[in-house]
Each structure stands twice: as structure tokens, then as C-alpha cells.
Design a protein around this motif. Structure first.
Motif, PDB file in Angstrom:
ATOM      1  N   ASP A  15       0.751  -1.353   0.044  1.00 12.55           N
ATOM      2  CA  ASP A  15      -0.061   0.036  -0.177  1.00 12.55           C
ATOM      3  C   ASP A  15       0.911   1.177   0.061  1.00 12.55           C
ATOM      4  O   ASP A  15       0.146   2.135   0.240  1.00 12.55           O
ATOM      5  CB  ASP A  15      -0.852   0.098   1.125  1.00 12.55           C
ATOM      6  CG  ASP A  15      -2.124  -1.186   1.144  1.00 12.55           C
ATOM      7  OD1 ASP A  15      -2.242  -1.338  -0.318  1.00 12.55           O
ATOM      8  OD2 ASP A  15      -2.392  -1.505   2.161  1.00 12.55           O
ATOM      9  N   GLU A  16       2.122   1.182  -0.574  1.00  7.96           N
ATOM     10  CA  GLU A  16       2.839   2.462  -0.462  1.00  7.96           C
ATOM     11  C   GLU A  16       3.583   2.304  -1.947  1.00  7.96           C
ATOM     12  O   GLU A  16       4.343   1.538  -2.173  1.00  7.96           O
ATOM     13  CB  GLU A  16       3.863   2.523   0.589  1.00  7.96           C
ATOM     14  CG  GLU A  16       3.319   2.907   1.825  1.00  7.96           C
ATOM     15  CD  GLU A  16       4.597   3.013   3.024  1.00  7.96           C
ATOM     16  OE1 GLU A  16       5.617   3.225   2.402  1.00  7.96           O
ATOM     17  OE2 GLU A  16       4.471   2.616   3.937  1.00  7.96           O
ATOM     18  N   PRO A  17       3.099   3.171  -2.928  1.00 14.55           N
ATOM     19  CA  PRO A  17       3.806   3.260  -4.297  1.00 14.55           C
ATOM     20  C   PRO A  17       5.195   3.623  -4.153  1.00 14.55           C
ATOM     21  O   PRO A  17       5.733   4.286  -3.380  1.00 14.55           O
ATOM     22  CB  PRO A  17       2.954   4.350  -5.102  1.00 14.55           C
ATOM     23  CG  PRO A  17       1.938   4.644  -4.119  1.00 14.55           C
ATOM     24  CD  PRO A  17       2.083   4.144  -2.775  1.00 14.55           C
ATOM     25  N   TYR A  30       3.535  -1.135  -7.264  1.00 16.91           N
ATOM     26  CA  TYR A  30       2.723  -1.166  -6.132  1.00 16.91           C
ATOM     27  C   TYR A  30       2.972  -2.496  -5.617  1.00 16.91           C
ATOM     28  O   TYR A  30       2.943  -3.474  -6.612  1.00 16.91           O
ATOM     29  CB  TYR A  30       1.429  -1.071  -6.459  1.00 16.91           C
ATOM     30  CG  TYR A  30       1.276   0.399  -7.420  1.00 16.91           C
ATOM     31  CD1 TYR A  30       0.708   1.424  -6.842  1.00 16.91           C
ATOM     32  CD2 TYR A  30       1.263   0.429  -8.705  1.00 16.91           C
ATOM     33  CE1 TYR A  30       0.611   2.685  -7.435  1.00 16.91           C
ATOM     34  CE2 TYR A  30       0.919   1.642  -9.466  1.00 16.91           C
ATOM     35  CZ  TYR A  30       0.687   2.650  -8.736  1.00 16.91           C
ATOM     36  OH  TYR A  30       0.355   4.070  -9.504  1.00 16.91           O
ATOM     37  N   LEU A  32       0.440  -5.054  -3.865  1.00 16.46           N
ATOM     38  CA  LEU A  32      -0.981  -5.048  -3.710  1.00 16.46           C
ATOM     39  C   LEU A  32      -1.384  -6.565  -3.500  1.00 16.46           C
ATOM     40  O   LEU A  32      -1.268  -7.307  -4.384  1.00 16.46           O
ATOM     41  CB  LEU A  32      -1.833  -4.519  -4.798  1.00 16.46           C
ATOM     42  CG  LEU A  32      -3.257  -4.486  -4.520  1.00 16.46           C
ATOM     43  CD1 LEU A  32      -3.941  -3.808  -3.384  1.00 16.46           C
ATOM     44  CD2 LEU A  32      -4.142  -4.277  -5.999  1.00 16.46           C
ATOM     45  N   ASN A  41       3.555   6.499 -14.089  1.00 16.63           N
ATOM     46  CA  ASN A  41       3.387   7.297 -12.836  1.00 16.63           C
ATOM     47  C   ASN A  41       2.909   8.760 -12.867  1.00 16.63           C
ATOM     48  O   ASN A  41       2.684   9.699 -11.773  1.00 16.63           O
ATOM     49  CB  ASN A  41       4.885   7.380 -12.290  1.00 16.63           C
ATOM     50  CG  ASN A  41       4.939   7.841 -10.754  1.00 16.63           C
ATOM     51  OD1 ASN A  41       3.787   7.671 -10.185  1.00 16.63           O
ATOM     52  ND2 ASN A  41       5.961   8.572 -10.207  1.00 16.63           N
ATOM     53  N   SER A  51       2.642   8.471  -7.836  1.00 13.72           N
ATOM     54  CA  SER A  51       3.468   7.738  -6.769  1.00 13.72           C
ATOM     55  C   SER A  51       3.312   8.662  -5.291  1.00 13.72           C
ATOM     56  O   SER A  51       3.778   8.186  -4.060  1.00 13.72           O
ATOM     57  CB  SER A  51       4.795   7.371  -6.979  1.00 13.72           C
ATOM     58  OG  SER A  51       5.291   8.668  -7.248  1.00 13.72           O
ATOM     59  N   MET A  55      -3.013   5.351  -1.860  1.00 11.49           N
ATOM     60  CA  MET A  55      -3.383   3.875  -2.233  1.00 11.49           C
ATOM     61  C   MET A  55      -4.243   3.297  -1.097  1.00 11.49           C
ATOM     62  O   MET A  55      -3.833   3.108   0.100  1.00 11.49           O
ATOM     63  CB  MET A  55      -1.966   3.219  -2.431  1.00 11.49           C
ATOM     64  CG  MET A  55      -2.057   1.835  -3.184  1.00 11.49           C
ATOM     65  SD  MET A  55      -0.552   1.178  -3.457  1.00 11.49           S
ATOM     66  CE  MET A  55      -1.124  -0.654  -3.566  1.00 11.49           C
ATOM     67  N   ILE A  60      -5.171   3.961  -6.820  1.00 11.58           N
ATOM     68  CA  ILE A  60      -4.473   5.133  -6.493  1.00 11.58           C
ATOM     69  C   ILE A  60      -5.076   6.362  -6.852  1.00 11.58           C
ATOM     70  O   ILE A  60      -5.607   6.517  -7.880  1.00 11.58           O
ATOM     71  CB  ILE A  60      -3.223   5.185  -7.163  1.00 11.58           C
ATOM     72  CG1 ILE A  60      -1.782   5.962  -6.583  1.00 11.58           C
ATOM     73  CG2 ILE A  60      -3.341   4.819  -8.658  1.00 11.58           C
ATOM     74  CD1 ILE A  60      -1.310   5.733  -5.309  1.00 11.58           C
ATOM     75  N   ILE A  71      -5.390   0.072  -9.914  1.00  9.70           N
ATOM     76  CA  ILE A  71      -3.850  -0.331 -10.221  1.00  9.70           C
ATOM     77  C   ILE A  71      -3.585  -1.507 -10.920  1.00  9.70           C
ATOM     78  O   ILE A  71      -2.743  -1.456 -11.670  1.00  9.70           O
ATOM     79  CB  ILE A  71      -3.302  -0.551  -8.741  1.00  9.70           C
ATOM     80  CG1 ILE A  71      -3.183   0.696  -7.734  1.00  9.70           C
ATOM     81  CG2 ILE A  71      -1.968  -1.239  -8.850  1.00  9.70           C
ATOM     82  CD1 ILE A  71      -2.896   0.740  -6.484  1.00  9.70           C
TER      83      ILE A  71
END
Length: 101
Positions: A15-17, A30, A32, A41, A51, A55, A60, A71
């Protein structure tokens, strides 16, 4: 098409791009539900880096005007975005994330 090294799987956090640049392409990676996904991006509505967005639930959200993209598919899910974001095929080889450009 060829696969290009993008990052290490260990660099990704659920959950952190993660922003990466591959040649001239700006890519967001990503993690996921244990699977790696990659999109262009840049938001299709107006220039903003996805980014830098939020998310949640497989989407996103653009940090500029809150457009949302799936995503997995790149589909634009709400205004102001009407065009999908490009998605890239990803292959994980050990700890290496490879993206097809």
C-alpha cells in the motif's frame, strides 16, 4: 518487448507506491495483496505523480485533483480523469522486479 530491471521486491511496502524511472518512462510500482503491479506514474488528467498519491483498496488516488485509477487495470474510476493510465506487465524473478516497456 523487453523486460527491464525496475527495483528489488524488498524495496516495496504494501500500500505504498514506489516511483522509478526506466529510461524516459516514469513508472509507479505497487505491492498489492502480495502481487506487484506497475503503471505509468503520471496522472492522465493533469501532470501529477501518482506515486505521491494515496493507495487504498486496489486504487491509487492522484494527489492533485483526487482522480482515482485501478492499479490492476489502469482504468480511470472517477472525475476529473477520463482516460486510463498505462499499465505495464511485471515479472518477479527472485528479488528482482522486471517491467516490460
Amino acid at each position: 518487448m523487453s523486460l527491464t530491471f525496475a527495483a528489488k521486491l524488498s524495496d516495496l511496502v504494501e500500500d505504498e507506491p514506489l516511483a522509478v524511472t526506466l529510461g524516459d518512462e516514469q513508472i509507479a510500482l505497487y505491492l498489492l495483496e502480495g502481487e506487484v503491479h506497475a503503471t505509468h506514474n503520471v496522472c492522465t488528467h493533469q501532470y501529477a505523480l501518482l506515486s505521491d498519491g494515496y493507495m487504498e483498496d486496489g486504487c491509487i488516488e492522484c494527489p492533485l485533483h483526487q482522480a482515482k485509477f485501478d492499479i490492476r487495470t489502469g482504468a480511470a474510476l472517477c472525475a476529473p480523469a477520463t482516460q486510463p493510465v498505462l499499465v505495464y506487465r511485471v515479472q518477479v524473478e527472485g528479488d528482482d522486479i522486471m517491467v516490460e516497456l
